[in-house]
Design a protein around this motif. Sequence first.
Motif, short mmCIF file in Angstrom:
data_model
loop_
_atom_site.label_atom_id
_atom_site.label_comp_id
_atom_site.label_asym_id
_atom_site.label_seq_id
_atom_site.Cartn_x
_atom_site.Cartn_y
_atom_site.Cartn_z
N MET A 138 -1.60 -64.45 79.32
CA MET A 138 -2.19 -63.59 80.36
C MET A 138 -1.88 -62.13 80.05
O MET A 138 -0.73 -61.76 79.78
CB MET A 138 -1.62 -63.95 81.73
N SER A 139 -2.88 -61.27 80.06
CA SER A 139 -2.70 -59.87 79.70
C SER A 139 -2.47 -59.01 80.94
O SER A 139 -2.64 -59.45 82.07
CB SER A 139 -3.94 -59.38 78.95
N VAL A 140 -2.11 -57.77 80.67
CA VAL A 140 -1.91 -56.79 81.74
C VAL A 140 -3.28 -56.40 82.31
O VAL A 140 -4.22 -56.10 81.56
CB VAL A 140 -1.17 -55.54 81.22
N GLN A 141 -3.40 -56.44 83.63
CA GLN A 141 -4.66 -56.12 84.31
C GLN A 141 -4.55 -54.75 85.01
O GLN A 141 -3.51 -54.43 85.60
CB GLN A 141 -5.01 -57.19 85.35
N ILE A 142 -5.63 -53.99 84.93
CA ILE A 142 -5.69 -52.71 85.67
C ILE A 142 -6.24 -53.02 87.06
O ILE A 142 -7.38 -53.44 87.22
CB ILE A 142 -6.58 -51.69 84.94
N ARG A 143 -5.40 -52.79 88.06
CA ARG A 143 -5.80 -53.06 89.44
C ARG A 143 -6.53 -51.88 90.07
O ARG A 143 -7.46 -52.05 90.87
CB ARG A 143 -4.56 -53.39 90.28
N ALA A 144 -6.12 -50.68 89.76
CA ALA A 144 -6.75 -49.49 90.35
C ALA A 144 -6.37 -48.26 89.54
O ALA A 144 -5.36 -48.25 88.82
CB ALA A 144 -6.30 -49.31 91.80
N ILE A 145 -7.19 -47.23 89.64
CA ILE A 145 -6.90 -45.92 89.05
C ILE A 145 -7.05 -44.89 90.16
O ILE A 145 -8.12 -44.79 90.79
CB ILE A 145 -7.85 -45.58 87.88
N TYR A 146 -5.98 -44.14 90.43
CA TYR A 146 -5.97 -43.16 91.52
C TYR A 146 -5.99 -41.73 90.97
O TYR A 146 -5.25 -41.42 90.04
CB TYR A 146 -4.73 -43.33 92.40
N GLU A 147 -6.85 -40.91 91.57
CA GLU A 147 -6.85 -39.46 91.27
C GLU A 147 -5.76 -38.82 92.13
O GLU A 147 -6.02 -38.25 93.18
CB GLU A 147 -8.22 -38.86 91.57
N SER A 148 -4.53 -38.94 91.68
CA SER A 148 -3.40 -38.54 92.53
C SER A 148 -3.24 -37.02 92.63
O SER A 148 -2.79 -36.51 93.65
CB SER A 148 -2.11 -39.17 91.99
N SER A 149 -3.56 -36.32 91.56
CA SER A 149 -3.45 -34.85 91.48
C SER A 149 -2.11 -34.37 92.05
O SER A 149 -1.06 -34.86 91.65
CB SER A 149 -4.65 -34.19 92.17
N TYR A 150 -2.15 -33.44 93.02
CA TYR A 150 -0.93 -32.85 93.56
C TYR A 150 -0.48 -33.52 94.86
O TYR A 150 0.51 -33.11 95.46
CB TYR A 150 -1.15 -31.36 93.83
N LEU A 151 -1.18 -34.54 95.33
CA LEU A 151 -0.88 -35.12 96.64
C LEU A 151 0.53 -35.73 96.68
O LEU A 151 1.19 -35.71 97.71
CB LEU A 151 -1.92 -36.17 97.01
N ASN A 152 1.01 -36.27 95.55
CA ASN A 152 2.35 -36.85 95.53
C ASN A 152 3.42 -35.78 95.74
O ASN A 152 4.47 -36.05 96.32
CB ASN A 152 2.58 -37.58 94.21
N ILE A 153 3.15 -34.57 95.25
CA ILE A 153 4.10 -33.47 95.47
C ILE A 153 4.15 -33.11 96.95
O ILE A 153 5.23 -32.98 97.55
CB ILE A 153 3.69 -32.24 94.65
#
Length: 552
Positions: free
Chosen positions: A1-16
């Motif tokens: 079983m391989s690694v699956q991409i569940r989602a890609i987030y445009e996080s930009s500066y929101l985490n800061i």
Amino acid sequence: MSVQIRAIYESSYLNIISTIFKNLGLPSLIDRLVPVDPQCQTRASDVVWLLTLDILSGRQALVHVERWAHDIDLPKLIRPGLSPSWFNDDAIARHLDRLYDANIHAVLSACLVQIYKKEGIPLRVFHADTTDVSVYGTYESASPDALQITHGYNRHHRWQKQIGFGLIGNEDGIPFYGDVHDGNLPDKTWNPEVLSRVQKQLKQAKIEDEWIYVADSAAMTKDTLAQTKAANAFLITRGPSSLRIVKTALAKADAQDTPWSDPFSFAEKNGATYRVWETTSTYEGHSVRLIVVESSALDQRKGKTLEKERNQEAEFLRQKQPQWESRLFSCREDAEQSLASLKASLRLRFHRVEASVEAIVRPKKRRGRPKKGAEPDMETVYALRLNVEFDQDAWEQERRKASRFVLVTTVPEEWKGQPMNAKEILKLYKGQISVEMNFSFLKDPFFTDEIYVKKPERVAVLGYLFLLALAIYRVFQRRVRQFITPEHPLKGAGGRKLTRPTGQAIFQLFWYVRVVLLELPDGRIQRALGQPLTYEQRRILQGLGMDESIYV
């Protein structure tokens, strides 16, 4: 079983922004002021947190929030276990109502006081002003005490449905006090009322030290002066030109023996230069200092007015000169009397007129045909001759007068061991631009855009959330500016060197930061950056006391 991409987030500066929100202790404070409802899957702090991120993301606030919540890394940004579907319109509306019932003004005030304490910001000088913001929609409320959304002319003389914002903050633009008020509340009423509220807010924070209140000319009233004194504060404001003590000070400043200061400036390059002169007076029983300021940078609006008046005066003289010179007088006395009358009537500001009476000898007109060979009779008539010149000295003097204004202050000449001379008072007043920049934020479509909700109470709550988002934005900007110096500038978009970057300029550096959500073969979820952070991104995070763990 391989690694699956569940989602890609445009996080930009929101985490800061989210990390700053959490480090300031705002979620726990809000939950204490607006108790958690056990029947709700979300807390008031969750909604405030999400909407703050929503506002600063550049989206139109409160539009398709649930859909947007699916597009962001919600568990990482706020807290694990949250589901985007919990932030539907009905759930958000219920929390807005709960925030209003918990006294949203008190909630915001507590948050702002906590921000000042956490950041260690000195409570010394505050700048105050109000503005209006357009709203759209039909609003209904059963409460007569709800926010009054009124029609009125905004500061650009456009008829609109509007609410009012009032702000008091420091020179970095971080609000210490904010309110959302009726759209037709005049500044002369707002100033004394807000001084009383700020005094209570300071007492609640156990701060009873003296402070300085800087405001525009609407603060120059008897009530504001009295309330400033009662609030243990001092006032710095711009004196209205219609005020008698201001007119007197400006007239004295025109005297040749007025001891103006030497020219000085606050900016290092290409900044305006100033001269100041100070006098004293009393107003409504209060002793005040009057500081006449002359700036080399003529106000653009006043400059246009002067140019218009000069052109009108020149056109008037151009049209009238032929009429005045074409009139003939039979005797010199009449001509000289007319000349004296003309000189008395001409109240010229920008031109100089040299006038004289000229004798003109001409053949005298007679009836009928003259006899052949007869010498014509001569007569002498008199005319006015005018020489109009532009008066450069008068023009410069008028420009100097137009570039003058008067500051009125109750600040003593020495305060807290520091000299508070005229130059220092002017420097404090110039910090008023910080609150004006905040209004640019509140009216910037990138952040706030239009307000569409059904109830005035929810409009009020959303307005207070805009103010909270503004405070977070300014804290972020202030923190970055503390380690970005002229010696170590920030390399912004396009390779620009930034020594005092705005929050938006810093945001741009993080626009393309992506977080990839991976599902490992054993079922565990792991986050990874789409690409490594750049040098400038890592430098900013390090300066803020963060690292890439805020993303992954």
